[in-house]
Design a protein around this motif. Structure first.
Motif, PDB file in Angstrom:
ATOM      1  N   TYR A 197     -13.284   4.519   2.527  1.00  0.00           N
ATOM      2  CA  TYR A 197     -12.559   4.451   1.257  1.00  0.00           C
ATOM      3  C   TYR A 197     -12.452   3.000   0.785  1.00  0.00           C
ATOM      4  CZ  TYR A 197      -8.857   4.708  -2.218  1.00  0.00           C
ATOM      5  OH  TYR A 197      -8.139   4.586  -3.379  1.00  0.00           O
ATOM      6  N   VAL A 198     -12.118   2.124   1.714  1.00  0.00           N
ATOM      7  CA  VAL A 198     -11.978   0.715   1.355  1.00  0.00           C
ATOM      8  C   VAL A 198     -13.313   0.147   0.875  1.00  0.00           C
ATOM      9  CG1 VAL A 198     -11.451  -1.597   2.249  1.00  0.00           C
ATOM     10  CG2 VAL A 198     -10.033   0.362   2.915  1.00  0.00           C
TER      11      VAL A 198
ATOM     12  N   ILE B 146      -3.149   4.517  -2.538  1.00  0.00           N
ATOM     13  CA  ILE B 146      -4.255   5.169  -1.816  1.00  0.00           C
ATOM     14  C   ILE B 146      -3.884   6.640  -1.601  1.00  0.00           C
ATOM     15  CG2 ILE B 146      -5.570   5.209   0.341  1.00  0.00           C
ATOM     16  CD1 ILE B 146      -5.350   2.192   0.456  1.00  0.00           C
TER      17      ILE B 146
ATOM     18  N   ILE C 224       0.866  -1.179   0.000  1.00  0.00           N
ATOM     19  CA  ILE C 224       0.000   0.000   0.000  1.00  0.00           C
ATOM     20  C   ILE C 224       0.899   1.223   0.000  1.00  0.00           C
ATOM     21  CG2 ILE C 224      -1.746   1.267   1.323  1.00  0.00           C
ATOM     22  CD1 ILE C 224      -2.404  -1.473   2.681  1.00  0.00           C
TER      23      ILE C 224
ATOM     24  N   VAL D 118      -8.060   2.132   7.151  1.00  0.00           N
ATOM     25  CA  VAL D 118      -7.848   1.362   5.920  1.00  0.00           C
ATOM     26  C   VAL D 118      -7.415  -0.063   6.254  1.00  0.00           C
ATOM     27  CG1 VAL D 118      -6.333   1.138   3.901  1.00  0.00           C
ATOM     28  CG2 VAL D 118      -7.303   3.381   4.495  1.00  0.00           C
TER      29      VAL D 118
ATOM     30  N   GLU E 108     -14.080   1.927  -2.613  1.00  0.00           N
ATOM     31  CA  GLU E 108     -13.205   1.761  -3.772  1.00  0.00           C
ATOM     32  C   GLU E 108     -12.694   0.330  -3.983  1.00  0.00           C
ATOM     33  OE1 GLU E 108     -12.525   4.293  -5.853  1.00  0.00           O
ATOM     34  OE2 GLU E 108     -13.701   5.696  -4.613  1.00  0.00           O
TER      35      GLU E 108
END
Lengths: 604, 299
Positions: A202-203, A138, A113, A161, A206
């Motif tokens: 976000y996870v 990210i 990541i 995340v 997306e």
């Protein structure tokens, strides 16, 4: 323990996800990125959840700022080592990663990541494609700015995340963040909540279509304690009754001093930061002469300076405890990195036939126990005791199963109770190897001690016959210690009837025990012998362990094999039981490294 | 401000200087100046009326290092140059003891010089007496940090080419709260200096001049006695709280042109007192219970 399961993603898509109960996450960034803080919070969440966790931090040489990294291991089973390879790598920027690349080995299928802000195209990141990494970019900076108005919260956002991506205990993480910032303003705490939520959202938004192929499974258990080896050692000293700590700042031992500076005063004790290590141990010897339990701690360079007082404490028979948090040597070496390189010094340091005791804790919790034990031995045997820890053991934070601090007995020295008409003799023959100590303030016990050889009263002598007798008395203590306590101060782990044996000491025991665990599951019968008492060497229990195995490997983190050669001089080792794997420190052993060595032994 | 000696238990019966002497025969040379210091110390101890079991005499190595064996009390003849850490460690854990530290000029100003400033600035309530005979006696006559330039010794056959240091100005500069100078040829005055040092709350430094008759000639006793000036007697008025005047006296380096007496005295909290304040502050962290300490390790 990884197996493949089929899981359903929130979006309804079906994909193969490996489940694991043992995950290693590395986080790399610059000062201000808050990577250490992220790691600490993960570990705190895991410990509160009843999981095992450990964190190893690494810094560049800069005093402030500069690059930093941490590796966090969270597992359902006892996390004995730092975990060889990263399952997850988080890089806030790749320039910083480059400096730690040597320390951060990646596992096949590693989830990488990184912050979009870094700008490196996916096909150009410094990760070996052969590992088939899963790569996620990210926009940490943007997301954090959006959620909280500041990019500073990106390390908290990262936790959101990670929690969501890998099914880590997300509630536990939120609680850990809240605990850490409970004294901060409402504003800060609200920003943290927003950052965490933004990370999770976000996870879900997306990455729902393509979930990462790794899921951490666990259930809630009894919360663990979290401490570093240095904290555990300092706490053990406090428990043992230490009321004077004197020391000089030195990496990686200063945390012992800082912790005791906070805790000793309310117990009526004193932390004295001295002008040098000579003064540090000198104050301890002075205090102990007055009946107060005292300790100093240091690393290699400071230990060199303490050697003259070590000799004095030995001949004058004064209890004192010295903790050596070893770092890479010789001389200044590499101050921030670990090595088991001071054994030869502590085992032999000092001119003359200088008796001393050396103990080595094998994990964080054992730092507490060995500190208590070191004081108990020093008091009972009226002699200096050295605790050999090291940077890897002292500075890593680890989950510890809660233990009863009151269960450990505390021993006090034998003191003078009055002789009636007979004058007091500090080193009276006929008392055995220790005599009652008269403490200043006790009437009738007045006497003078010195670094000079002495007769029973303590008065100086030049007689070679008396010298021989006093040497014998001082060394008889060591023989008695090995005889009476040796068996309980040699620990064995692993298979009950091992065919292959590993002998190691101190911090290396963690990786050796995990190597044995791994090998035993693969069908090899491997045992580990860990002496906690190194000097005097408990010959019988170690010999008994060796007799039970067909082959043995001695493992230690120094170039010469210092302990191995010391033990060889005292044990009858044939070739099969005398294999040595020793290498220079800096980086602790990996579990795989030891596994490979043991397997090679099996084929030998 | 605490008064020194207040927390130290006293002897129940009247003790004489003789009661503070052991039967051990000193190894010192006949006529050695150290005998005078021993006499002054035992006299001062008897005047304080402290019980021998509450006296700790600690020394480094050298002729002076043998002192503890000759004094009735607890003694520790330790390492060369290391008496001050040892004495500080004892005093701050055992404020109920009278702690007397001593050593030679080589012990305190060469090998142990690194400890002197720190003991002085911390101001523990101990007395530190330096046997300044300007030579290494026990090792038989080498020059020391206080040997005058030009003097011939076993290691300076052509005369010392080093500038000597001055113990009294060093002590003042380091922040000693009490500085006195004494001569072992005047036992009564010397005993008075030790007594004043005992009474002073804080780090009390005495530069004692005990002539070394073996390596520095046997004229010293006589000549010093003839030329010594005694502060606050015979019109030698001196106010020990006057830094400038004190510095001027401390600055005298010629043993034949010296003033003896209390040079500098300053009222300042001792280390032990400050430790008391610190403990009070630290107590607000919580009770002195191990269980409450354990709580900080809960996640």
């Amino acid at each position: 323990m990884i197996d493949v399961a089929t899981s359903t993603t929130p979006a309804g898509a079906v994909s193969a996800r490996r489940t694991t109960d043992d995950i290693v996450i590395g986080i790399v960034g610059s000062g201000g990125d808050g990577v250490i803080s992220s790691g600490e919070l993960l570990v705190s969440a895991a410990a509160a959840e009843g999981l095992y966790a450990t964190i190893l931090k690494s810094f560049g040489p800069q005093i402030r700022g500069g690059e930093s990294s941490c590796r966090v291991r969270i597992s359902r089973e006892e996390a004995l080592s730092y975990g060889d390879r990263l399952d997850v790598l988080v890089a806030f920027n790749w320039a910083d990663f480059a400096r730690f690349k040597e320390e951060l080995e990646l596992a096949p299928g590693v989830v990488v990541i990184y912050d979009s802000k870094d700008g490196t195209p996916v096909d150009q990141i410094p990760v070996d494609p052969a590992l088939e990494p899963v790569i996620l970019q990210i926009p940490f900076h943007e997301l954090a700015n959006e959620a909280t108005g500041s990019s500073l919260s990106k390390n908290i956002l990262l936790l959101g995340v990670l929690g969501e991506l890998f099914d880590l205990p997300t509630d536990g993480i939120a609680e850990a963040v809240e605990r850490k910032f409970r004294r901060k303003s409402e504003e800060v705490r609200a920003a943290n909540s927003k950052a965490l939520a933004a990370g999770r959202a976000y996870v879900l938004r997306e990455l729902a279509e393509a979930p990462v192929p790794l899921s951490f499974v666990h259930e809630k258990g009894e919360p663990k304690l979290l401490m570093t080896g240095n904290e555990a050692l300092a706490f053990g000293a406090l428990k043992a009754g230490c009321r004077l700590y004197a020391g000089y700042p030195i990496t990686p031992s200063s945390d012992v001093m800082e912790w005791l500076a906070n805790e000793l005063p309310r117990f009526g004790g004193t932390m004295m930061q001295t002008e040098d290590e000579i003064a540090a141990i000198g104050m301890c010897v002075g205090a102990s002469f007055g009946g107060t339990k005292a300790m100093t701690s240091t690393a290699g360079p400071g230990l060199s300076l303490m050697t003259e007082f070590l000799g004095l404490a030995s001949i004058a028979e004064i209890p004192v405890v010295i903790a050596d948090i070893q770092r890479v040597g010789p001389s200044t070496g590499i101050p921030t990195k670990t090595e088991q390189c001071d054994f030869a010094h502590v085992a032999h340091a000092g001119p003359g036939d200088t008796p001393r005791v050396v103990v080595a804790p094998y994990d964080v919790a054992d730092c507490f126990h060995m500190a208590v034990e070191a004081f108990n031995i020093a008091e009972e045997f009226q002699t200096p005791v050295i605790i050999l820890s090291d940077q890897y053991l002292g500075q890593r934070k680890e989950s510890v199963v809660p233990f009863d601090i009151h269960a450990w007995p505390v021993v006090d020295r034998l003191t003078f109770g009055g002789n009636g008409a007979e004058p007091y003799r500090r080193y009276r023959q006929g008392d055995g190897d220790v005599s009652p100590m008269a403490i200043p303030g006790q009437a009738g016990g007045e006497h003078t001690i010195s670094g000079l050889e002495h007769v029973e009263s303590g008065d100086p002598t030049s007689s070679s016959a008396v010298h021989a007798r006093m040497n014998a008395r001082r060394h008889a203590k060591l023989e008695r210690l090995a005889r009476e306590r040796g068996a309980e101060l040699v620990r064995t782990f692993g298979a009950p009837n091992p065919k292959l044996g590993i002998v190691c000491w101190g911090s290396t025991s963690a990786q050796a025990r995990e190597a044995a665990r791994r090998l035993n599951r693969a069908g090899h019968a491997v045992g580990v012998c860990v002496p906690q008492l190194l000097c005097p060497l408990p010959v019988e229990p170690i010999a008994a362990f060796l007799e039970g195995v067909e082959r043995a490997l001695w493992v230690e983190l120094n170039h010469q094999g210092q302990f191995y050669h010391y033990a060889r001089a005292r044990l009858d080792l044939d070739a099969a039981h005398g294999h040595l794997y020793a290498r220079s420190g800096g980086m602790p052993f990996s579990v795989q490294e030891i596994v490979d060595q043991v397997l090679a032994l099996g084929e030998a | 401000m605490a008064t020194a000696l207040a927390g130290i238990p006293r002897a129940e019966t009247k003790l004489s200087a003789k009661d503070f002497k052991t039967d051990l025969k000193p190894i010192w040379c006949p006529g050695c100046g150290d005998f005078g210091v021993l006499a002054a110390l035992t006299k001062a101890l008897s005047e304080v009326q402290v019980a021998p079991e509450n006296v700790a005499v600690m020394t480094g190595i050298g002729c002076a290092g043998r002192l503890p064996g000759y004094v009735n009390g607890y003694g520790f003849n330790a390492l060369h140059g290391r008496v001050l850490p040892l004495a500080t460690g004892l005093k701050l854990t055992r404020p109920d003891l009278l702690v007397f530290a001593a050593g030679g000029d080589g012990d305190g100003l060469a090998i142990g010089a690194g400890h002197f400033p720190h003991a002085a600035r911390r101001n523990p309530d101990i007395t530190y007496l330096m046997f300044d005979n300007q030579v290494y006696g026990l090792t038989k006559g080498q020059f020391s940090p206080t040997t005058p330039m030009g003097d011939v010794t076993t290691t300076t056959r052509f005369g010392s080419i080093e500038s000597p240091v001055n113990p009294a100005t060093l002590a003042m500069a380091y922040g000693a709260s009490f500085v006195a100078r004494a001569f072992s040829g005047n036992v009564n005055h010397h005993a008075e200096m030790i007594l004043e040092a005992f009474r002073h709350p804080g780090f009390a430094f005495i530069q004692s001049i005990p002539p070394c008759v073996t390596f520095r000639g046997n004229e010293q006793f006589k000549t010093i006695r003839e030329r010594a000036r005694w502060l606050n007697t015979d019109g030698n008025d001196h106010d020990p709280s006057d830094w400038g005047a004190a510095w001027e006296i401390a600055n005298q380096t010629d043993i034949y042109d010296m003033s003896f007496g209390i040079i500098w005295r300053q009222a300042r909290p001792t280390y032990e007192e400050r430790l008391g304040f610190l403990r009070e502050k630290a107590g607000k962290r919580g009770p002195a219970e191990l269980d409450s300490v354990l709580d900080q390790f809960r996640p």
